[in-house]
Design a protein around this motif. Sequence first.
Motif, PDB file in Angstrom:
ATOM      1  N   LEU A  42       0.823  -1.205   0.000  1.00  0.00           N
ATOM      2  CA  LEU A  42       0.000   0.000   0.000  1.00  0.00           C
ATOM      3  C   LEU A  42       0.860   1.259   0.000  1.00  0.00           C
ATOM      4  O   LEU A  42       0.513   2.257  -0.638  1.00  0.00           O
ATOM      5  N   ALA A  43       1.990   1.203   0.711  1.00  0.00           N
ATOM      6  CA  ALA A  43       2.900   2.349   0.699  1.00  0.00           C
ATOM      7  C   ALA A  43       3.475   2.581  -0.695  1.00  0.00           C
ATOM      8  O   ALA A  43       3.667   3.724  -1.118  1.00  0.00           O
ATOM      9  N   GLY A 140      13.941   3.134  -1.260  1.00  0.00           N
ATOM     10  CA  GLY A 140      13.232   1.961  -0.786  1.00  0.00           C
ATOM     11  C   GLY A 140      13.993   0.674  -0.993  1.00  0.00           C
ATOM     12  O   GLY A 140      15.233   0.664  -1.121  1.00  0.00           O
ATOM     13  N   ARG A 141      13.242  -0.400  -1.062  1.00  0.00           N
ATOM     14  CA  ARG A 141      13.840  -1.724  -1.175  1.00  0.00           C
ATOM     15  C   ARG A 141      14.648  -1.880  -2.450  1.00  0.00           C
ATOM     16  O   ARG A 141      15.647  -2.600  -2.481  1.00  0.00           O
ATOM     17  N   VAL A 145      17.667  -0.489   0.767  1.00  0.00           N
ATOM     18  CA  VAL A 145      17.339  -0.031   2.119  1.00  0.00           C
ATOM     19  C   VAL A 145      16.729  -1.186   2.907  1.00  0.00           C
ATOM     20  O   VAL A 145      15.949  -1.979   2.374  1.00  0.00           O
ATOM     21  N   PHE A 146      17.051  -1.270   4.186  1.00  0.00           N
ATOM     22  CA  PHE A 146      16.555  -2.346   5.037  1.00  0.00           C
ATOM     23  C   PHE A 146      16.122  -1.767   6.376  1.00  0.00           C
ATOM     24  O   PHE A 146      16.524  -0.658   6.770  1.00  0.00           O
ATOM     25  N   VAL A 147      15.268  -2.502   7.077  1.00  0.00           N
ATOM     26  CA  VAL A 147      14.780  -2.083   8.389  1.00  0.00           C
ATOM     27  C   VAL A 147      15.926  -2.099   9.394  1.00  0.00           C
ATOM     28  O   VAL A 147      16.688  -3.064   9.473  1.00  0.00           O
ATOM     29  N   GLY A 163      10.481   1.061   8.381  1.00  0.00           N
ATOM     30  CA  GLY A 163       9.564   0.486   7.401  1.00  0.00           C
ATOM     31  C   GLY A 163      10.070   0.743   5.999  1.00  0.00           C
ATOM     32  O   GLY A 163      10.547   1.844   5.699  1.00  0.00           O
ATOM     33  N   VAL A 164       9.975  -0.275   5.150  1.00  0.00           N
ATOM     34  CA  VAL A 164      10.519  -0.173   3.794  1.00  0.00           C
ATOM     35  C   VAL A 164       9.465  -0.642   2.800  1.00  0.00           C
ATOM     36  O   VAL A 164       8.841  -1.696   2.992  1.00  0.00           O
TER      37      VAL A 164
END
Length: 309
Positions: A42-43, A140-141, A145-147, A163-164
Amino acid sequence: MKPLFTQGTIPRYRVLACALVAVALMVSEQRFSQVEVLRARLASVVTPIQWLASLPGDALAWSSLVLSNQQQLVEENQQLRQQILTLSQRTQRMASLTAENLRLRELLHAAKRRDISYITAELLTLDSDPFTHQVVVDRGRRDGVFVGQPVMDASGIVGQVIGVSAYSSRVLLLADANHALPVQINRNGLRFIVQGTGRFDTLMVRHVSDTADIREGDLLISSGLAGRFPAGYPVARVSRVEHDPGKPFARVEATPISRLERARHFLLLFPPPPRDTLWDESFAIRELPKALLSVLPPLTAPPAEEPEP
């Protein structure tokens, strides 16, 4: 605009339905891991809307830059030239200090510090919740990028990724009350925990003994403990120390070094994985005395026992 909740019998059912949906979402988030995947998707869907929402601000900044008068540009050019001269002098001084540091490390047989890679990110949106301090950045992913990834600006540590999604990430800032960070005093190496207070200008240094050597103005840097934030990055500066003779701990407040309210550009760090020094052969040979190494048996697996006939 027609209000959502009005007086009457039917709106009461609407309130009850909204409350049931909220409770169901909270329970499903705690019990099912698929909710996090759904939230990330959804993001990703909402990311284009966030980009469109940030366009007016970007257009306003671009127009103000285009419409700047010539005198202002000349003054800024002079200031930048002075800054270049100052930074050039510091760079020359840094070269000699780097060479001196290298000679001292060779003299002490110390290991070299590993460089940390990073990527740049830009502020996309702010969280609308007044009880949290979170921002969304445009990485983002797909960018790796990671949590849990540490985030900083030009001044110091800003927070970490919580959050990613595919094209954006959510960052929890230092000022949030749910954020804690292990630090140490740059002056003497004492280690503490810094926690957010919900205010951008104040952090709390937890569990400081009343007899601890901590003063106003001390620089707090990341200690590297817990393996999430790399060591040596500035976090905050002590702004207030209160000693109460009747309590075992002092009340210590600190001011963040980073510009949490004004920063628009960030660095997302990729710290190297921690080394396992317990089974590092070079570390053991370098640190343990030769006499002890000659007494200890070699670090090899024992031979397998032969089966009985």
